[in-house]
Design a protein around this motif. Structure first.
Motif, PDB file in Angstrom:
ATOM      1  N   VAL A   1       0.815  -1.172  -0.227  1.00  0.00           N
ATOM      2  CA  VAL A   1       0.011  -0.130  -0.046  1.00  0.00           C
ATOM      3  C   VAL A   1       0.894   1.075  -0.008  1.00  0.00           C
ATOM      4  O   VAL A   1       1.567   1.360   1.059  1.00  0.00           O
ATOM      5  N   ARG A   2       0.729   2.108  -1.044  1.00  0.00           N
ATOM      6  CA  ARG A   2       1.679   3.200  -1.107  1.00  0.00           C
ATOM      7  C   ARG A   2       0.875   4.525  -0.729  1.00  0.00           C
ATOM      8  O   ARG A   2       1.485   5.404  -0.134  1.00  0.00           O
ATOM      9  N   ALA A   3      -0.379   4.446  -0.965  1.00  0.00           N
ATOM     10  CA  ALA A   3      -1.234   5.659  -0.403  1.00  0.00           C
ATOM     11  C   ALA A   3      -2.733   5.253  -0.141  1.00  0.00           C
ATOM     12  O   ALA A   3      -3.350   4.110  -0.696  1.00  0.00           O
ATOM     13  N   LEU A   4      -3.259   6.041   0.437  1.00  0.00           N
ATOM     14  CA  LEU A   4      -4.867   5.676   0.908  1.00  0.00           C
ATOM     15  C   LEU A   4      -5.450   7.186   0.833  1.00  0.00           C
ATOM     16  O   LEU A   4      -4.826   8.176   1.135  1.00  0.00           O
ATOM     17  N   GLN A   5      -6.870   7.172   0.387  1.00  0.00           N
ATOM     18  CA  GLN A   5      -7.679   8.004   0.743  1.00  0.00           C
ATOM     19  C   GLN A   5      -8.682   7.801   1.769  1.00  0.00           C
ATOM     20  O   GLN A   5      -9.103   6.485   1.618  1.00  0.00           O
ATOM     21  N   VAL A   6      -8.788   8.442   2.915  1.00  0.00           N
ATOM     22  CA  VAL A   6      -9.329   8.041   3.988  1.00  0.00           C
ATOM     23  C   VAL A   6     -10.289   9.089   4.382  1.00  0.00           C
ATOM     24  O   VAL A   6     -10.169  10.168   4.232  1.00  0.00           O
ATOM     25  N   VAL A   7     -11.726   8.801   4.714  1.00  0.00           N
ATOM     26  CA  VAL A   7     -12.381   9.633   5.372  1.00  0.00           C
ATOM     27  C   VAL A   7     -12.388   9.610   6.933  1.00  0.00           C
ATOM     28  O   VAL A   7     -12.725   8.498   7.231  1.00  0.00           O
ATOM     29  N   LEU A   8     -11.817  10.902   7.455  1.00  0.00           N
ATOM     30  CA  LEU A   8     -11.821  10.727   9.190  1.00  0.00           C
ATOM     31  C   LEU A   8     -13.364  10.523   9.736  1.00  0.00           C
ATOM     32  O   LEU A   8     -14.228  10.847   9.119  1.00  0.00           O
ATOM     33  N   ALA A   9     -13.207  10.443  11.228  1.00  0.00           N
ATOM     34  CA  ALA A   9     -14.398  10.320  11.928  1.00  0.00           C
ATOM     35  C   ALA A   9     -15.479  11.486  11.407  1.00  0.00           C
ATOM     36  O   ALA A   9     -16.674  11.181  11.440  1.00  0.00           O
ATOM     37  N   ASP A  10     -14.832  12.726  11.585  1.00  0.00           N
ATOM     38  CA  ASP A  10     -15.632  13.785  11.104  1.00  0.00           C
ATOM     39  C   ASP A  10     -16.200  14.138   9.700  1.00  0.00           C
ATOM     40  O   ASP A  10     -16.801  15.327   9.599  1.00  0.00           O
ATOM     41  N   GLY A  11     -15.769  13.090   8.650  1.00  0.00           N
ATOM     42  CA  GLY A  11     -16.306  13.414   7.495  1.00  0.00           C
ATOM     43  C   GLY A  11     -15.131  14.120   6.588  1.00  0.00           C
ATOM     44  O   GLY A  11     -15.353  14.202   5.287  1.00  0.00           O
ATOM     45  N   ARG A  12     -14.003  14.620   7.086  1.00  0.00           N
ATOM     46  CA  ARG A  12     -12.917  15.089   6.339  1.00  0.00           C
ATOM     47  C   ARG A  12     -12.246  14.131   5.594  1.00  0.00           C
ATOM     48  O   ARG A  12     -11.891  13.045   5.933  1.00  0.00           O
ATOM     49  N   VAL A  13     -11.676  14.536   4.374  1.00  0.00           N
ATOM     50  CA  VAL A  13     -11.288  13.635   3.299  1.00  0.00           C
ATOM     51  C   VAL A  13      -9.732  13.759   3.715  1.00  0.00           C
ATOM     52  O   VAL A  13      -9.497  15.029   3.387  1.00  0.00           O
ATOM     53  N   MET A  14      -8.993  12.849   3.867  1.00  0.00           N
ATOM     54  CA  MET A  14      -7.575  12.964   3.934  1.00  0.00           C
ATOM     55  C   MET A  14      -6.581  11.956   2.963  1.00  0.00           C
ATOM     56  O   MET A  14      -7.319  10.836   2.647  1.00  0.00           O
ATOM     57  N   ARG A  15      -5.645  12.405   2.529  1.00  0.00           N
ATOM     58  CA  ARG A  15      -4.677  11.466   1.672  1.00  0.00           C
ATOM     59  C   ARG A  15      -3.555  11.356   2.325  1.00  0.00           C
ATOM     60  O   ARG A  15      -3.009  12.210   2.752  1.00  0.00           O
ATOM     61  N   THR A  16      -3.157  10.078   2.444  1.00  0.00           N
ATOM     62  CA  THR A  16      -1.898   9.537   3.076  1.00  0.00           C
ATOM     63  C   THR A  16      -1.021   8.914   2.006  1.00  0.00           C
ATOM     64  O   THR A  16      -1.440   8.544   1.010  1.00  0.00           O
ATOM     65  N   GLY A  17       0.372   9.110   2.185  1.00  0.00           N
ATOM     66  CA  GLY A  17       1.265   8.514   1.269  1.00  0.00           C
ATOM     67  C   GLY A  17       1.354   9.141  -0.036  1.00  0.00           C
ATOM     68  O   GLY A  17       0.931  10.298   0.051  1.00  0.00           O
ATOM     69  N   ARG A  18       1.971   8.318  -0.784  1.00  0.00           N
ATOM     70  CA  ARG A  18       2.148   9.014  -2.170  1.00  0.00           C
ATOM     71  C   ARG A  18       2.172   7.732  -3.441  1.00  0.00           C
ATOM     72  O   ARG A  18       2.248   6.910  -3.023  1.00  0.00           O
ATOM     73  N   ARG A  19       2.448   8.316  -4.505  1.00  0.00           N
ATOM     74  CA  ARG A  19       2.705   7.393  -5.673  1.00  0.00           C
ATOM     75  C   ARG A  19       3.874   7.102  -5.759  1.00  0.00           C
ATOM     76  O   ARG A  19       4.384   5.860  -6.685  1.00  0.00           O
ATOM     77  N   THR A  20       4.970   7.621  -5.222  1.00  0.00           N
ATOM     78  CA  THR A  20       6.324   7.300  -5.573  1.00  0.00           C
ATOM     79  C   THR A  20       6.615   6.172  -4.654  1.00  0.00           C
ATOM     80  O   THR A  20       6.158   5.795  -3.750  1.00  0.00           O
TER      81      THR A  20
END
Lengths: 459, 459
Positions: free
Chosen positions: B155-174
């Protein structure tokens, strides 16, 4: 009443001064109040308990070879140096793991396990002088990471002292395990902001064959980058795939005559440790290189010759030291944007009138453009450095592939991460270090460290 | 005023009932208030915003193939099912990555990338029915993990929705990147307690050769375990190294005649995808097996035959379904303790008068002892299950190698982790999900979920 560990602590200004910095350029370092040279887990525990009680910032240090200022002193801090915690606790041949203290030098570990027929792959350029603790703190990479992965991929378990002095174990000795959150990977790369690592359990691999290598010369970096894509597209995973641009070759030529032709546009070096299949892999590399207009390709027949072919790449760092000042970057981009990165770096160098020599781990898209400049060009050098990071982000990359954020790049982290990710960083930092004493202001811009609460008489 | 996404939400009791559980045994499931079958990122965001505002627990679900009750309904919860988010967004051949939505089935992704000459290694036993999102949530393993690593390693990267509904990106494609904390690895394996994964970027490898295999028969599991150590000690990294004990072989024999000799004590199957070097690897396996008193060894000549040799191992799970009830464990121990684990399991089975069939990923020390029992033996089965986990911990192992903690093992997590590590879990959970709405009570025993605050009229 807690105190710093008496036998391990000094406030001699000359000694403190010698420990104030790592190897970063343009990073401020403050005046520490004390240096603790920990020789035991208990020294680390006692230091953190004291610092936590008094709200004093603690800067963890290993051998201070970092390039981002993460180990530089803060005003009034305690420097907590763990380089004397340098024991290889155990090498377990059957389980293929080793347990080491954080001050063990990377190359020392690699040599010790090699004697037992095992292999510890992570090989940062600093491997002869950098410690495993520092490698863990920055999640260090290296040349072999293309095939084998970075430091974090080899860390199975940690012993960590938390901000308040409690000792925690993360992970496990087993090959697999998913019991709970992956605290091990959270602490790897956290640059001393979440805890102080006092023991590391690393996974090892069976020893590989001594590598063979091939070197290819190109008129342009664009040709070399095409060869990288072509070679990896053929399904090969070389043990290293390194690029040097013209400026790097020129710098190396100034240091030592390795027979690199003058006026070469770019050099690509591939390494294979695939044993009986190495010649096949290197033949595939030669094919890719020639297909992409290589002007010459030399393939080694034996490991000693291969070592010679790699020498130019290994001397790059040293060759930059011939210049009055250097600022080494660490951007990583998707491989298809490698040529655009190198081209853009040339434009940036021209724009600011500085020399930028670019070399690095082409197979990973991880380049180390080094701004080489005179002291009166400091402003231009920093502007060029910033523009390289901006370019890396524009090309879908990251501001740091393996060196870490430290102080140097903390403003840039906010450009790479989105708001929710920054918020998550701050929340995690606050959750694990509520008083903000651990390497404050590094990686993320944390809040005040409570330094005003410090009782000056405590030490 | 927020609301659940109208088009995606149902409160039909029959439908809710069908989505109440995963595949765990002995895990309670409550009565959900609603099921959201998300078809877009916006559905997930809206659901979490609503739940966060109203303090309603949310249980994220994929295809509900988990074995630890982590996706079972809680009373009054919203089931947030993402199995319809099942699009392969992108396969980037040059960068060797894929971007997928969480509902994509593991085998679907593997087949799609195989068509493009690439390979997605993680292969949990459930690969034909489990989703990538679920694989990420539990950091799922499989047979190939011995050579290639587990889900998290890809797993290089994730799009995650946090508990309060905010969208977060983690990691990267590299390929590499160390900018900030490794949030990606923190969310991998967090079983829906920190956020809801809505997109996954995975690393791929070049396709490998179709595997060859060899099967060895032993009189005792101790002999088979010695062969595992001997084979891996020879420096080979097989693509799989699977063990079946006598009870597993007997169960498979009851299901289908694969020609396994009656009365065999243990079976070991090795797989090699090393192409031209596969025969050499399997010859080394045969040597190890015979050295360790194998009564017979069959080495496949071609991939079709190899597939047949693996069939027995693959049928193990299905063969257990012939018994009235099963409880599948997932302990992982240091490899040198594998024989002690299997022996101990036999003792535990005898003590409680239940049948325990043990098979699994011997090369990783990760075993799946399956308690096979009649319904009137439920108490004994659970006691035996607990004793197996206790034994795993005593042998320096973990309570879960790849299935996760969920509800089933949360009391056991506290036995595996030390106090500081448990505290860190709670701090991180609290930091990222302050209202405690995300899969509360799973993995860690979190505090009350605020269910009493729920406005019953909101939905």
């Amino acid at each position: 009443m807690t105190s710093l560990p008496a036998g391990a602590t000094t406030d001699d200004p000359d000694v403190l001064d010698a420990y104030r910095t790592d190897r970063a350029t343009f990073c401020p370092s403050g005046t520490p109040r004390a240096l603790v040279r920990a020789r035991s887990l208990e020294d680390v525990v006692q230091t953190l308990r004291w610092a936590h009680e008094h709200g004093v910032p603690v800067v963890p240090q290993g051998t201070r070879t970092g390039l981002s200022g993460g180990a530089n002193a803060l005003d009034g801090c305690v420097l907590l140096n763990v380089e004397k915690l340098d024991r290889i606790v155990e090498i377990d041949v059957e389980e293929q793991i080793a347990v080491v203290q954080p001050g063990v030098i990377n190359a020392t570990l690699a040599a010790a396990v090699a004697e037992k027929g095992l292999y510890y792959p992570p090989d940062p350029g600093s491997k002869d002088i950098s410690s495993i603790g520092g490698n863990v703190a920055t999640n260090a990479g290296g040349m072999c990471c293309l095939k084998y992965g970075v430091t974090g991929d080899f860390v199975r378990a940690l012993q960590v002292v938390l901000a308040d002095g409690r000792v925690m174990r993360t992970g496990r000795r087993t090959a697999k395990g998913v019991a709970g959150y992956d605290l091990t990977r959270l602490f790897v790369g956290s640059e001393g902001t979440l805890g102080v690592v006092t023991e590391v359990t690393v996974a090892l691999r069976p020893a590989t064959a001594r590598p063979l290598a091939a070197i290819a010369f190109f008129d342009t970096t664009a040709d070399a980058c095409r060869a990288v894509a072509d070679h990896l597209g053929a399904g090969i995973r070389p043990a290293a795939l390194e690029l040097m641009d013209a400026a790097t070759v020129a710098a190396v030529n100034r240091l030592k005559d390795l027979g690199f032709p003058d006026g070469v546009g770019a050099v690509l070096i591939a390494q294979s440790d695939a044993g009986t299949r190495a010649p096949e892999e290197l033949a595939a590399f030669e094919l890719s290189a020639r297909k992409c207009a290589a002007t010459d390709v030399i393939v080694s027949d034996d490991p000693a010759e291969a070592d010679l072919l790699m020498q130019g790449r290994r001397l790059a760092g040293l060759s930059f030291e011939q210049y009055p000042a250097t600022l080494v970057d660490d951007v990583c981009v998707p491989r298809r944007n490698l040529a655009a990165l190198v081209d853009g770096i040339e434009r940036i160098a021209a724009e600011y009138g500085v020399l930028i020599a670019t070399c690095g781990h082409a197979g990973d898209g991880n380049m180390h453009p080094a701004v080489l400049f005179d002291h009166d060009q400091a402003v231009a050098a920093q502007q060029a450095f910033a523009d390289v990071m901006r370019l890396g982000l524009e090309l879908g990359g990251t501001i740091t592939g393996e060196h870490g954020v430290g102080f140097l790049k903390r403003e840039w982290l906010a450009r790479e991460l989105d708001e929710a990710a920054l918020w998550s960083h701050q929340q995690i930092k606050q959750a694990l270090d509520p008083r903000g004493i651990l390497n404050p202001g590094r990686v993320i811009n944390s809040t005040a460290t409570g330094r005003t609460e410090v009782d000056q008489r405590s030490f």
